[in-house]
Scaffold this motif. Structure first.
Motif, PDB file in Angstrom:
ATOM      1  N   GLN A  60      -3.996  29.564 -16.628  1.00 40.30           N
ATOM      2  CA  GLN A  60      -3.911  28.834 -18.167  1.00 40.30           C
ATOM      3  C   GLN A  60      -4.157  30.014 -19.342  1.00 40.30           C
ATOM      4  OE1 GLN A  60      -3.379  25.794 -19.259  1.00 40.30           O
ATOM      5  NE2 GLN A  60      -2.845  25.310 -17.042  1.00 40.30           N
ATOM      6  N   MET A  61      -3.317  31.188 -18.961  1.00 44.54           N
ATOM      7  CA  MET A  61      -3.297  32.180 -19.812  1.00 44.54           C
ATOM      8  C   MET A  61      -2.442  32.116 -21.119  1.00 44.54           C
ATOM      9  SD  MET A  61      -2.151  35.940 -19.677  1.00 44.54           S
ATOM     10  CE  MET A  61      -2.387  37.181 -20.959  1.00 44.54           C
ATOM     11  N   SER A  62      -3.018  32.009 -22.231  1.00 45.57           N
ATOM     12  CA  SER A  62      -2.125  31.875 -23.578  1.00 45.57           C
ATOM     13  C   SER A  62      -2.541  33.347 -24.469  1.00 45.57           C
ATOM     14  CB  SER A  62      -2.395  31.001 -24.269  1.00 45.57           C
ATOM     15  OG  SER A  62      -2.269  29.633 -23.396  1.00 45.57           O
ATOM     16  N   LEU A  63      -1.344  33.598 -24.903  1.00 44.64           N
ATOM     17  CA  LEU A  63      -1.341  34.932 -26.075  1.00 44.64           C
ATOM     18  C   LEU A  63      -0.142  34.802 -26.881  1.00 44.64           C
ATOM     19  CD1 LEU A  63      -2.777  37.736 -26.546  1.00 44.64           C
ATOM     20  CD2 LEU A  63      -1.195  38.414 -24.652  1.00 44.64           C
ATOM     21  N   GLU A  64      -0.542  35.179 -28.226  1.00 46.59           N
ATOM     22  CA  GLU A  64       0.565  35.153 -29.168  1.00 46.59           C
ATOM     23  C   GLU A  64       0.694  36.471 -29.549  1.00 46.59           C
ATOM     24  OE1 GLU A  64       2.403  32.753 -30.231  1.00 46.59           O
ATOM     25  OE2 GLU A  64       1.548  31.257 -29.037  1.00 46.59           O
ATOM     26  N   ILE A  65       1.886  37.129 -29.369  1.00 47.58           N
ATOM     27  CA  ILE A  65       1.856  38.575 -30.042  1.00 47.58           C
ATOM     28  C   ILE A  65       2.918  38.571 -31.022  1.00 47.58           C
ATOM     29  CG2 ILE A  65       2.591  40.818 -29.418  1.00 47.58           C
ATOM     30  CD1 ILE A  65       2.094  39.920 -26.474  1.00 47.58           C
ATOM     31  N   ALA A  66       2.486  39.151 -32.323  1.00 45.43           N
ATOM     32  CA  ALA A  66       3.259  39.112 -33.440  1.00 45.43           C
ATOM     33  C   ALA A  66       4.252  40.061 -33.245  1.00 45.43           C
ATOM     34  CB  ALA A  66       2.378  39.167 -34.659  1.00 45.43           C
ATOM     35  N   ALA A  67       5.440  40.030 -34.116  1.00 42.91           N
ATOM     36  CA  ALA A  67       6.548  41.016 -34.156  1.00 42.91           C
ATOM     37  C   ALA A  67       5.962  42.218 -34.711  1.00 42.91           C
ATOM     38  CB  ALA A  67       7.741  40.476 -35.206  1.00 42.91           C
ATOM     39  N   GLY A  68       6.482  43.176 -33.816  1.00 42.28           N
ATOM     40  CA  GLY A  68       6.112  44.813 -34.127  1.00 42.28           C
ATOM     41  C   GLY A  68       4.551  44.986 -33.485  1.00 42.28           C
TER      42      GLY A  68
END
Lengths: 386, 135
Positions: A60-68
Motif C-alpha cells: 500500500q505504498m503511496s507517493l506524490e511527486i510534484a513536477a520538477g
C-alpha cells in the motif's frame, strides 16, 4: 543485406509507438495547464502493492511527486524501493494500486512507450556502440534523423563533460564515465520522468561525490521530475528535494532532508538517518514528558505514550563537560573535522555519542569523568529494545 | 551442436542481458529491435567462435557420414584411396588447405570485430568475462 531488411521492418512498430507517446505527452502538458508548460511531469503512486511469494515487497505504498521535483527513496536493502522504481519504469507490475503520470494511469503502457529515462545500478551501456551511439540510441528509436541525432547526442555528452570520449567504446571508459554516458543517454530522449536506480553505488567515493553534484545540477537545470533510489543516506539527503524513507514495503516518512533529520516521524527513521543515541527514559505526565539523564523534557509526537521507552537524541543535541563524579566516563573519541565525536559510557552500561567542537576535545581523553546533559528541546521516544 | 551451444552460452553469460534489455526498452526499443541491435551485435564473437568450431568439425567429419553411406568429401577421399593414392593425397591436401583458409578468415574477421568492441579473441572456447558488478 538481409540484415538491413529485417532491421527496417522491425523499426516500423517503434514508429507508431513513438508517435503515440508523443501524443500522450501533448495531452499531458495540455492537461497540466500553463504553469507546467516547461514540461514538468507529476508522478503519483497510489496504493502500490506487490507480493513476491510470502514477502510483501510493496505494501500500500503511496507517493506524490510534484513536477520538477527530485524525490529519493531511501531504505535498507529489501525494503521495496527498487521494486517501486521498477513498477514506475514498467519492468515490474503492481498487484494492486496504480501509477499516474500527469494524472493519467499508465499501468497498461509497456516500458518502451513510457518515455522514462533510466540509469541503472550496473553498467548498462551497449558494448557494441561507442558513447555517442549509446546516447543517440533513444533518439534513433524515435526516428530522429542522422545528423540531428548526432548533434543532440553530442550536446548531451558535452553536458556531462565527455565530448572527448564520444568515439570510445564502453570498455574504454571508467565506471564514472560510463554512468555519465548512461545519464546522458537517459536524458537524450527528454524523458518525462528520470529514474535513477542506485546509479552511484558501484563507484568509488570521490567519483560518487562529483557525480552526485553533477546529477543534481543537471536535474535542476532541466527541471526533470526524478525518482532516485538509494540506500546511501548521505546521497539521499544531499541531493533531494524530499526523501521518502521506506521500510518493509511501506513509506515511513516523506519529508525535506532537514526535516527528516531534525524531526523524524518514527524511531526507524530516526535511527536509519544519521546517528541516534538511545537513552533509557521514564515517561511521565500522561506521555507528554520524558525524563532522561535526570532531566525532564517534552515528548515529540510519534512514539508510544506508555511503557518502557528510550529517548532518542542526536549526538549534537547532547552536551558534555568534564566533571569529577559526573554521570559518565569517556570511552573513546573520533575526530571528524569540525567536531569530535566522543563516546561516553554512562552508568547502567549505556554508551552514547556526543559531538563536541574539536577545540574542546583534548579535554575529553578516554577515562575522563564527564557529565552528559540533555537540553530542554522535545525528544522522540521509542519502545525500549529488549 | 554442443560445441556451438557452449560457445554461444558463454557469450550470453558475459552479457548482462537483463539490464541491457531493460535499458533498451526504457529508451523505446521493442523486443525485436533489442535483439537485433543490442543482443546479436554483442554476440558476434561468440557466434563466430561457434562457426569456427562447427566448420572445423564438419570438414573433418568421417565417421557418421560413412556409417550413413553419405558421400561427403572425407568419405570420397577414403573411397578413392583404394583406387588412386595420388588423387587421394592431393585432395586431402586440398581439404586441409581449404579448411585452414576458412578458419583463418573467420578468426581474422572475428578478432578484428572483437578488438574494436573489447570482447575476447575468437578462440575455440570463449570464456565468460567476470561480472563487473554484483547486486
Amino acid at each position: 543485406m538481409a540484415a538491413n531488411e529485417i532491421a527496417g521492418k522491425e523499426t516500423a512498430p517503434a514508429v507508431t509507438g513513438a508517435s503515440e507517446t508523443a501524443a500522450t505527452a501533448v495531452i499531458g502538458v495540455a492537461g497540466a495547464g500553463p504553469a507546467d508548460a516547461r514540461g514538468g511531469t507529476s508522478v503519483s503512486l497510489r496504493g502500490l502493492t506487490r507480493v513476491f511469494g510470502q514477502a510483501r515487497a510493496l505494501d500500500q505504498m503511496s507517493l506524490e511527486i510534484a513536477a520538477g521535483e527530485l524525490v529519493a527513496l531511501l531504505g535498507p536493502s529489501g525494503c521495496g524501493k527498487t521494486t517501486a522504481l521498477r513498477i514506475v519504469a514498467g519492468f515490474e507490475y503492481a498487484d494492486a494500486g496504480e501509477v499516474l503520470i500527469d494524472g493519467k494511469d499508465i499501468s497498461g503502457v509497456p516500458a518502451a512507450k513510457r518515455d522514462m529515462g533510466m540509469v541503472f545500478q550496473s553498467y548498462s551501456l551497449f558494448p557494441n556502440m561507442n558513447a555517442l551511439d549509446n546516447v543517440a540510441f533513444g533518439l534513433r528509436m524515435r526516428k530522429v534523423g542522422g545528423s540531428a541525432r548526432r548533434k543532440r547526442a553530442g550536446e548531451l555528452l558535452e553536458m556531462v563533460g565527455l565530448s572527448a570520449q564520444a568515439g570510445q567504446y564502453p570498455h574504454q571508459l571508467s565506471g564514472g564515465q560510463q554512468q555519465r554516458v548512461a545519464l546522458a543517454r537517459a536524458l537524450a530522449i527528454e524523458p518525462r520522468v528520470l529514474l535513477l536506480d542506485e546509479p552511484l553505488s558501484a563507484l568509488d567515493a570521490k567519483v560518487r561525490q562529483q557525480l552526485r553534484e553533477q546529477i543534481r545540477s543537471l536535474q535542476q537545470r532541466l527541471g526533470t521530475t526524478t525518482l532516485f533510489v538509494t540506500h546511501d543516506q548521505e546521497e539521499a539527503l544531499s541531493m533531494s528535494d524530499r526523501v521518502g524513507v521506506m521500510r518493509a514495503g511501506r513509506l515511513e516518512q516523506v519529508a525535506e532532508p532537514a526535516r527528516l533529520y531534525a524531526r523524524p516521524a518514527t524511531a526507524f527513521v530516526a535511527e536509519f538517518v544519521g546517528t541516534m543515541n538511545r537513552l533509557p527514559a521514564e515517561l511521565g505526565g500522561g506521555g507528554t514528558a520524558v525524563t532522561a539523564l535526570g532531566v525532564t523534557v517534552p515528548v515529540q509526537e510519534g512514539g508510544p505514550s506508555s511503557g518502557p521507552v528510550d529517548a532518542l537524541v542526536r549526538p549534537e543535541n547532547l552536551t558534555v563537560a568534564a566533571a569529577e563524579g559526573g554521570n559518565g566516563i569517556v570511552s573513546g573519541r573520533a575526530f571528524l573535522g569540525a567536531v569530535t565525536r566522543v563516546a561516553v559510557l554512562l552508568s547502567g552500561d549505556t554508551e552514547v555519542s556526543v559531538d563536541v567542537p574539536s577545540p574542546a576535545a583534548p579535554a575529553m581523553s578516554p577515562g575522563t569523568a564527564v557529565q552528559v546533559g540533555l537540553p530542554g528541546t522535545p525528544v522522540l521516544v521509542a519502545p525500549r529494545k529488549a | 551442436m554442443p560445441f556451438a551451444y557452449r560457445s554461444v552460452d558463454a557469450g550470453l553469460r558475459a552479457l548482462d542481458l537483463k539490464t541491457l534489455t531493460e535499458a533498451s526498452s526504457s529508451l523505446g526499443a521493442g523486443r525485436v529491435v533489442t535483439l537485433w541491435r543490442i543482443i546479436l551485435p554483442n554476440l558476434t564473437t561468440a557466434l563466430l567462435s561457434a562457426t569456427v568450431l562447427t566448420v572445423a568439425l564438419v570438414l573433418g567429419e568421417y565417421t557418421m557420414a560413412t556409417l550413413d553411406l553419405t558421400q561427403t568429401f572425407p568419405v570420397w577421399i577414403v573411397v578413392n584411396d583404394q583406387v588412386s593414392a595420388q588423387v587421394s593425397v592431393a585432395s586431402s591436401l586440398l581439404a586441409l588447405f581449404v579448411t585452414w583458409l576458412v578458419l583463418m578468415l573467420i578468426t581474422l574477421l572475428g578478432t578484428r570485430q572483437a578488438r574494436r568492441r573489447g570482447g575476447g579473441e575468437v578462440a575455440l572456447f570463449t570464456a565468460a568475462a567476470p561480472q563487473t558488478i554484483g547486486n
